[in-house]
Design a protein around this motif. Structure first.
Motif, PDB file in Angstrom:
ATOM      1  N   ALA A  32       0.819  -1.290  -0.086  1.00  0.00           N
ATOM      2  CA  ALA A  32       0.099  -0.009  -0.217  1.00  0.00           C
ATOM      3  C   ALA A  32       0.878   1.423   0.087  1.00  0.00           C
ATOM      4  O   ALA A  32       1.873   1.274   0.302  1.00  0.00           O
ATOM      5  N   TRP A  33       0.161   2.386  -0.368  1.00  0.00           N
ATOM      6  CA  TRP A  33       0.792   3.500  -0.170  1.00  0.00           C
ATOM      7  C   TRP A  33      -0.103   4.520   0.678  1.00  0.00           C
ATOM      8  O   TRP A  33      -1.299   4.418   0.746  1.00  0.00           O
ATOM      9  N   PHE A  34       0.471   5.055   1.802  1.00  0.00           N
ATOM     10  CA  PHE A  34       0.177   6.134   2.665  1.00  0.00           C
ATOM     11  C   PHE A  34       0.528   7.462   2.457  1.00  0.00           C
ATOM     12  O   PHE A  34       1.791   7.597   1.965  1.00  0.00           O
ATOM     13  N   ARG A  35      -0.067   8.489   2.972  1.00  0.00           N
ATOM     14  CA  ARG A  35       0.673   9.550   3.148  1.00  0.00           C
ATOM     15  C   ARG A  35       0.257  10.492   4.544  1.00  0.00           C
ATOM     16  O   ARG A  35      -0.666  10.312   5.036  1.00  0.00           O
ATOM     17  N   GLN A  36       1.241  11.407   4.443  1.00  0.00           N
ATOM     18  CA  GLN A  36       1.053  12.151   5.787  1.00  0.00           C
ATOM     19  C   GLN A  36       1.564  13.571   5.527  1.00  0.00           C
ATOM     20  O   GLN A  36       2.681  13.980   5.242  1.00  0.00           O
ATOM     21  N   ALA A  37       0.525  14.486   5.794  1.00  0.00           N
ATOM     22  CA  ALA A  37       0.974  15.862   5.711  1.00  0.00           C
ATOM     23  C   ALA A  37       1.025  16.537   7.073  1.00  0.00           C
ATOM     24  O   ALA A  37       0.588  15.885   8.033  1.00  0.00           O
ATOM     25  N   PRO A  38       1.908  17.652   7.311  1.00  0.00           N
ATOM     26  CA  PRO A  38       2.265  18.025   8.493  1.00  0.00           C
ATOM     27  C   PRO A  38       0.587  18.442   9.294  1.00  0.00           C
ATOM     28  O   PRO A  38      -0.180  19.204   8.562  1.00  0.00           O
ATOM     29  N   GLY A  39       0.802  18.172  10.709  1.00  0.00           N
ATOM     30  CA  GLY A  39      -0.467  18.384  11.353  1.00  0.00           C
ATOM     31  C   GLY A  39      -1.618  17.498  10.909  1.00  0.00           C
ATOM     32  O   GLY A  39      -2.744  17.742  11.514  1.00  0.00           O
ATOM     33  N   LYS A  40      -1.491  16.624  10.145  1.00  0.00           N
ATOM     34  CA  LYS A  40      -2.589  15.847   9.642  1.00  0.00           C
ATOM     35  C   LYS A  40      -2.243  14.275  10.018  1.00  0.00           C
ATOM     36  O   LYS A  40      -1.051  14.024  10.202  1.00  0.00           O
ATOM     37  N   GLU A  41      -3.269  13.630  10.070  1.00  0.00           N
ATOM     38  CA  GLU A  41      -3.300  12.061  10.374  1.00  0.00           C
ATOM     39  C   GLU A  41      -2.651  11.358   9.103  1.00  0.00           C
ATOM     40  O   GLU A  41      -3.056  11.995   8.122  1.00  0.00           O
ATOM     41  N   ARG A  42      -1.963  10.422   9.283  1.00  0.00           N
ATOM     42  CA  ARG A  42      -1.583   9.505   8.105  1.00  0.00           C
ATOM     43  C   ARG A  42      -3.070   9.047   7.361  1.00  0.00           C
ATOM     44  O   ARG A  42      -3.800   8.479   8.182  1.00  0.00           O
ATOM     45  N   GLU A  43      -2.703   8.801   6.335  1.00  0.00           N
ATOM     46  CA  GLU A  43      -4.015   8.693   5.472  1.00  0.00           C
ATOM     47  C   GLU A  43      -3.766   7.461   4.316  1.00  0.00           C
ATOM     48  O   GLU A  43      -2.787   7.497   3.716  1.00  0.00           O
ATOM     49  N   GLY A  44      -4.371   6.456   4.407  1.00  0.00           N
ATOM     50  CA  GLY A  44      -4.057   5.414   3.393  1.00  0.00           C
ATOM     51  C   GLY A  44      -4.546   5.706   2.144  1.00  0.00           C
ATOM     52  O   GLY A  44      -5.926   6.365   1.722  1.00  0.00           O
ATOM     53  N   VAL A  45      -3.950   5.691   1.313  1.00  0.00           N
ATOM     54  CA  VAL A  45      -4.209   6.246  -0.412  1.00  0.00           C
ATOM     55  C   VAL A  45      -4.433   5.193  -1.240  1.00  0.00           C
ATOM     56  O   VAL A  45      -5.518   5.326  -1.972  1.00  0.00           O
ATOM     57  N   SER A 101      -6.128  -3.916   3.824  1.00  0.00           N
ATOM     58  CA  SER A 101      -7.073  -2.787   3.801  1.00  0.00           C
ATOM     59  C   SER A 101      -6.431  -1.498   3.872  1.00  0.00           C
ATOM     60  O   SER A 101      -5.023  -1.459   3.393  1.00  0.00           O
ATOM     61  N   LEU A 102      -6.855  -0.509   3.883  1.00  0.00           N
ATOM     62  CA  LEU A 102      -6.111   0.954   4.037  1.00  0.00           C
ATOM     63  C   LEU A 102      -6.136   1.342   5.547  1.00  0.00           C
ATOM     64  O   LEU A 102      -5.630   2.498   5.620  1.00  0.00           O
ATOM     65  N   ALA A 103      -6.174   0.472   6.387  1.00  0.00           N
ATOM     66  CA  ALA A 103      -5.803   0.943   7.635  1.00  0.00           C
ATOM     67  C   ALA A 103      -4.568   0.454   8.088  1.00  0.00           C
ATOM     68  O   ALA A 103      -4.059  -0.704   7.900  1.00  0.00           O
ATOM     69  N   ALA A 104      -3.927   1.463   8.482  1.00  0.00           N
ATOM     70  CA  ALA A 104      -2.231   1.460   8.918  1.00  0.00           C
ATOM     71  C   ALA A 104      -1.875   0.416   9.779  1.00  0.00           C
ATOM     72  O   ALA A 104      -0.866  -0.239   9.753  1.00  0.00           O
ATOM     73  N   ASN A 105      -2.661   0.149  10.655  1.00  0.00           N
ATOM     74  CA  ASN A 105      -2.544  -0.970  11.700  1.00  0.00           C
ATOM     75  C   ASN A 105      -2.277  -2.416  11.199  1.00  0.00           C
ATOM     76  O   ASN A 105      -1.576  -3.261  11.768  1.00  0.00           O
ATOM     77  N   TYR A 106      -2.521  -2.648   9.840  1.00  0.00           N
ATOM     78  CA  TYR A 106      -2.262  -3.890   9.151  1.00  0.00           C
ATOM     79  C   TYR A 106      -1.022  -4.036   8.474  1.00  0.00           C
ATOM     80  O   TYR A 106      -0.552  -5.012   7.884  1.00  0.00           O
ATOM     81  N   TYR A 107      -0.441  -2.865   8.725  1.00  0.00           N
ATOM     82  CA  TYR A 107       0.937  -2.939   7.925  1.00  0.00           C
ATOM     83  C   TYR A 107       2.194  -2.803   8.852  1.00  0.00           C
ATOM     84  O   TYR A 107       2.109  -1.985   9.536  1.00  0.00           O
ATOM     85  N   ASN A 108       3.145  -3.652   8.610  1.00  0.00           N
ATOM     86  CA  ASN A 108       4.310  -3.930   9.548  1.00  0.00           C
ATOM     87  C   ASN A 108       5.601  -3.108   9.095  1.00  0.00           C
ATOM     88  O   ASN A 108       6.460  -2.906   9.908  1.00  0.00           O
ATOM     89  N   TYR A 109       5.924  -3.129   7.981  1.00  0.00           N
ATOM     90  CA  TYR A 109       6.903  -2.462   7.338  1.00  0.00           C
ATOM     91  C   TYR A 109       6.709  -1.279   6.557  1.00  0.00           C
ATOM     92  O   TYR A 109       5.602  -1.081   5.784  1.00  0.00           O
ATOM     93  N   TRP A 110       7.579  -0.182   6.776  1.00  0.00           N
ATOM     94  CA  TRP A 110       7.161   1.065   6.229  1.00  0.00           C
ATOM     95  C   TRP A 110       8.557   1.542   5.759  1.00  0.00           C
ATOM     96  O   TRP A 110       9.881   1.112   6.363  1.00  0.00           O
ATOM     97  N   GLY A 111       8.283   2.329   4.681  1.00  0.00           N
ATOM     98  CA  GLY A 111       9.768   3.114   4.021  1.00  0.00           C
ATOM     99  C   GLY A 111       9.809   4.307   4.680  1.00  0.00           C
ATOM    100  O   GLY A 111       8.888   4.917   5.505  1.00  0.00           O
ATOM    101  N   GLN A 112      10.714   5.059   4.337  1.00  0.00           N
ATOM    102  CA  GLN A 112      11.133   6.609   5.058  1.00  0.00           C
ATOM    103  C   GLN A 112      10.378   7.420   4.366  1.00  0.00           C
ATOM    104  O   GLN A 112      10.277   8.609   5.005  1.00  0.00           O
ATOM    105  N   GLY A 113       9.860   7.329   3.086  1.00  0.00           N
ATOM    106  CA  GLY A 113       9.073   8.348   2.639  1.00  0.00           C
ATOM    107  C   GLY A 113       9.673   8.894   1.533  1.00  0.00           C
ATOM    108  O   GLY A 113      10.991   9.312   1.609  1.00  0.00           O
ATOM    109  N   THR A 114       8.892   9.565   0.663  1.00  0.00           N
ATOM    110  CA  THR A 114       9.300  10.618  -0.182  1.00  0.00           C
ATOM    111  C   THR A 114       8.333  11.775  -0.527  1.00  0.00           C
ATOM    112  O   THR A 114       7.154  11.522  -0.388  1.00  0.00           O
ATOM    113  N   GLN A 115       8.776  12.921  -0.505  1.00  0.00           N
ATOM    114  CA  GLN A 115       7.903  14.327  -0.397  1.00  0.00           C
ATOM    115  C   GLN A 115       7.187  14.468  -1.486  1.00  0.00           C
ATOM    116  O   GLN A 115       8.230  14.463  -2.718  1.00  0.00           O
TER     117      GLN A 115
END
Length: 120
Positions: A32-45, A101-115
């Protein structure tokens, strides 16, 4: 263990496109892909199973496309018609359960991210 490294982010004007890539040590059933903007919760994309089944957040439907190349161990996110509200850090994630699903709690491995930054 699954190692994930994202690339492809950058700055674009509204209406533009970007293609994100996530190089993985291996792809698993649910990616999956997720995103997080400053001051906002992480969102499943978007998420995709190894069968190619996809799910998208309502905010990106019709504009974003998730895909995977298991031979290359790479996950992609094609983003078209970008909007300023798409500005965020984008992370790829790998799930370890059979539930995809798009719920973050189902994911155990994460990358560092790209802006991704979209200007109006």
């Amino acid at each position: 263990q699954v190692q994930l490294v994202e690339s492809g982010g950058g700055s674009v004007q509204a209406g533009g496109s970007l293609r994100l890539s996530c190089s993985a040590s291996r792809l698993v059933y649910c990616m999956a892909w997720f995103r997080q903007a400053p001051g906002k919760e992480r969102e499943g994309v978007a998420r995709i199973t190894s069968y190619g089944t996809t799910t998208y957040a309502d905010s990106v439907k019709g504009r974003f496309t998730i895909s995977r190349d298991d031979a290359k161990n790479t996950l992609y996110l094609q983003m078209n018609s970008l909007k300023p509200e798409d500005t965020a850090m984008y992370h790829c994630a790998a799930g370890s359960a059979s539930i995809c699903s798009l719920a973050a709690n189902y994911y155990n491995y994460w990358g560092q991210g790209t802006q991704v930054t979209v200007s109006s």
